[in-house]
Scaffold this active site. Structure first.
Site, mmCIF file in Angstrom:
data_model
loop_
_atom_site.group_PDB
_atom_site.id
_atom_site.type_symbol
_atom_site.label_atom_id
_atom_site.label_comp_id
_atom_site.label_asym_id
_atom_site.label_seq_id
_atom_site.Cartn_x
_atom_site.Cartn_y
_atom_site.Cartn_z
ATOM 1 N N HIS A 24 37.414 -11.739 26.558
ATOM 2 C CA HIS A 24 38.080 -10.949 27.595
ATOM 3 C C HIS A 24 37.108 -10.784 28.754
ATOM 4 C CE1 HIS A 24 35.618 -7.428 26.706
ATOM 5 N NE2 HIS A 24 35.961 -7.500 25.430
ATOM 6 N N ASP A 66 37.044 -6.652 4.662
ATOM 7 C CA ASP A 66 35.770 -6.720 3.948
ATOM 8 C C ASP A 66 35.178 -5.315 3.788
ATOM 9 O OD1 ASP A 66 32.894 -7.209 3.372
ATOM 10 O OD2 ASP A 66 33.477 -9.297 3.740
ATOM 11 N N SER A 96 33.427 -7.710 20.417
ATOM 12 C CA SER A 96 34.308 -8.627 21.148
ATOM 13 C C SER A 96 33.636 -9.989 21.279
ATOM 14 C CB SER A 96 34.605 -8.082 22.546
ATOM 15 O OG SER A 96 35.370 -6.921 22.481
#
Length: 403
Positions: free
Chosen positions: A220, A343, A358
Site C-alpha cells: 500500500h 499460528d 504490511s
C-alpha cells in the site's frame, strides 16, 4: 398434484433466479483481463462451483495463441462475462519478509494544515482565502521550485506582503493561485500554511527480483498522517531495521512493531510510492531465500497458507494463516484477500496483524501469492492482503517508467 408441481416449479425458478443474480453479480465484477502462465489452463477459484463454467475450448489454445477470449457462463448456458486472457511467461521473485526503514523526501511540499494568522487587521488565513486546501502539493512559489518547509517559510517571510504566485498540484490538476501573506502583530509575514517535506517509517519488504535488482514493499502507499493523501516522492532511501518489540493488537486498537534503524545500513534507493506499494532498486537481496513462482490471481485459493514476517530481531519467520476470501475485482487493489492469522506463536507475540507487518509476503502451494496490507481493527487476527501478481506488475511498470 398439478398445483403442487406448479408450486415446486415456481419455487425452483425463484431459487434459480436468486442464484443467477448472486453469481452473475459476483462474476460480472471480474477484471476484463487475466494472465495465465504458458502451459497452464485458465480457471477461476470459484469455478469449483458447478453452477459456473469456463469455456473449455479456451484451454485448447494455451501455448498456441498469446491472447484469447474466455466465456464465463451459468450452467454452461447463460452468459455472465467474456474476459481477455494473455499468456505470459512464469515470473519468479524471492519473498523477503524482513523489516526495512524508509526515509523519503516529497516532491514539493504537502499542505497538512491551515491555521489562522493573527494579523494587524484581525484573524485571517491567506492560504485558505487563495483557495489552497489540505493535501495540496506546493510545487513552486514565484517560479522557484520548493522542496523544504524552511524554504517555503523564507519565501513567504521575504515577500513583504506582496502577492506571491503559488503553483499547486491537486489530484491530477496543476494550477497557480495568488496568495497575499498577512503581516502579523509582531511584524512577520505569514500565509497560514503548515507543510511537510519528508516522512520516515518502518515496514516489511515483500519481494526482491534479482533479474533487475528491484524490490517491492508494503503493498500500500505511504500516506500523510494528517491528510491521508499519498505522499509524492522526490527522493528516498531504504535501510536495515532491527525489531526491538511489539505492542499487541487487541479489538479496537491496532498494535505495532517497534524497531530502530541500523546506522550506516542504506540498502537501496526508493523510486516510487504508489497505491499498491513502494518500489526501488537494491544491489543485493536482503535474505538468503529461494526464488518462488509468482501466482496469477486466479491461482490463489481459499485455505491454508503461510506468511513470512519479522516480529523480533531482523530474521523473518514463517507463520500459518488461512486465506478466507478472495476478491478478483479491480475495485480494491490492496484488498484482494481476507486472511486469518491462525499460528498460535504469532498470536501470542503480536495478537495477529500489527502496524509494520504490511508487506509481509504470503506463500501458498510453493508460490508467492500476495502480501499483508491492512488489519481489521476489531479483530487483529484478520486483515486484508494484495495479490502478488498485482504488486509485481507495479514493480515492472515502475522500472519501465524510470528508464
Amino acid at each position: 398434484m398439478k398445483k403442487a408441481i406448479r408450486c415446486t416449479t415456481a419455487g425452483f425458478l425463484v431459487v434459480l433466479s436468486l442464484l443467477f443474480t448472486v453469481i452473475s453479480g459476483e462474476y460480472a465484477a471480474l477484471p476484463d483481463q487475466f494472465h495465465v502462465t504458458r502451459g497452464d489452463t485458465f480457471s477461476l477459484p470459484g469455478s469449483a462451483n458447478d453452477a459456473v463454467s469456463v469455456d473449455a475450448s479456451a484451454a485448447q489454445r494455451v501455448g498456441v495463441q498469446d491472447n484469447y477470449e474466455v466465456n464465463i457462463s451459468l450452467f454452461g448456458i447463460i452468459p455472465i462475462k467474456t474476459v481477455q486472457v494473455e499468456v505470459v511467461e512464469k515470473q519468479y521473485v524471492v519473498p523477503c519478509g524482513v523489516p526495512f526503514g524508509i526515509k523519503m523526501f516529497t516532491e514539493g511540499v504537502v499542505v497538512v494544515g491551515l491555521s489562522d494568522v493573527d494579523g494587524e487587521n484581525g484573524l485571517c488565513n491567506p492560504g485558505r482565502d487563495a483557495g489552497i486546501k489540505l493535501g495540496d502539493v506546493i510545487l513552486s512559489i514565484d517560479g522557484v521550485e520548493v522542496s523544504s518547509n524552511d524554504q517555503v517559510a523564507e519565501i513567504i517571510t521575504a515577500s513583504g506582503g506582496k502577492d506571491i504566485a503559488v503553483t499547486l498540484r491537486r489530484k491530477n490538476m496543476t494550477f497557480t493561485v495568488a496568495v497575499s501573506p498577512a503581516r502579523t502583530t509582531d511584524g512577520q509575514f505569514k500565509a497560514g500554511l503548515w507543510v511537510r517535506d519528508s516522512s520516515a517509517g518502518i515496514g516489511t519488504l515483500t519481494f526482491y527480483n534479482p533479474d533487475n535488482q528491484t524490490f517491492g514493499g508494503l503493498g500500500h502507499p505511504i500516506c500523510d498522517v494528517d491528510t491521508g493523501e499519498i505522499l509524492p516522492l522526490n527522493t528516498g532511501e531504504v535501510g536495515s531495521v532491527q525489531i526491538t518489540g511489539a505492542v499487541k493488537g487487541v479489538s479496537g486498537s491496532a498494535g505495532e512493531l517497534r524497531g530502530r534503524f541500523i546506522n550506516g545500513s542504506i540498502q537501496g534507493e526508493l523510486t516510487a510510492n504508489t497505491e499498491i506499494g513502494v518500489y526501488g532498486s537494491m544491489e543485493l537481496c536482503p535474505v538468503d531465500g529461494d526464488l518462488l513462482q509468482v501466482a496469477t490471481k486466479q491461482q490463489v485459493q481459499t485455505g491454508p497458507a503461510t506468511i513470512l514476517t519479522t516480529v523480533e530481531g531482523s530474521e523473518p519467520q514463517e507463520y500459518e494463516i488461512e486465506i478466507e476470501k478472495i476478491t478478483l475485482g479491480d475495485d480494491a487493489k490492496t484488498r484482494n484477500m481476507v486472511i486469518h492469522i491462525t499460528d498460535p506463536a504469532l498470536i501470542e507475540k503480536t495478537g495477529g496483524i500489527v502496524q509494520g507487518m504490511s508487506g509481509s509476503p504470503i506463500i501458498q502451494n510453493g508460490m508467492f501469492v500476495g502480501a499483508v496490507t491492512h488489519v481489521f481493527v476489531n479483530d487483529p487476527t484478520r486483515g486484508y492482503a494484495i495479490f502478488g501478481e498485482t504488486m509485481l506488475e507495479g514493480s515492472i511498470n515502475t522500472v519501465c517508467s524510470t528508464k
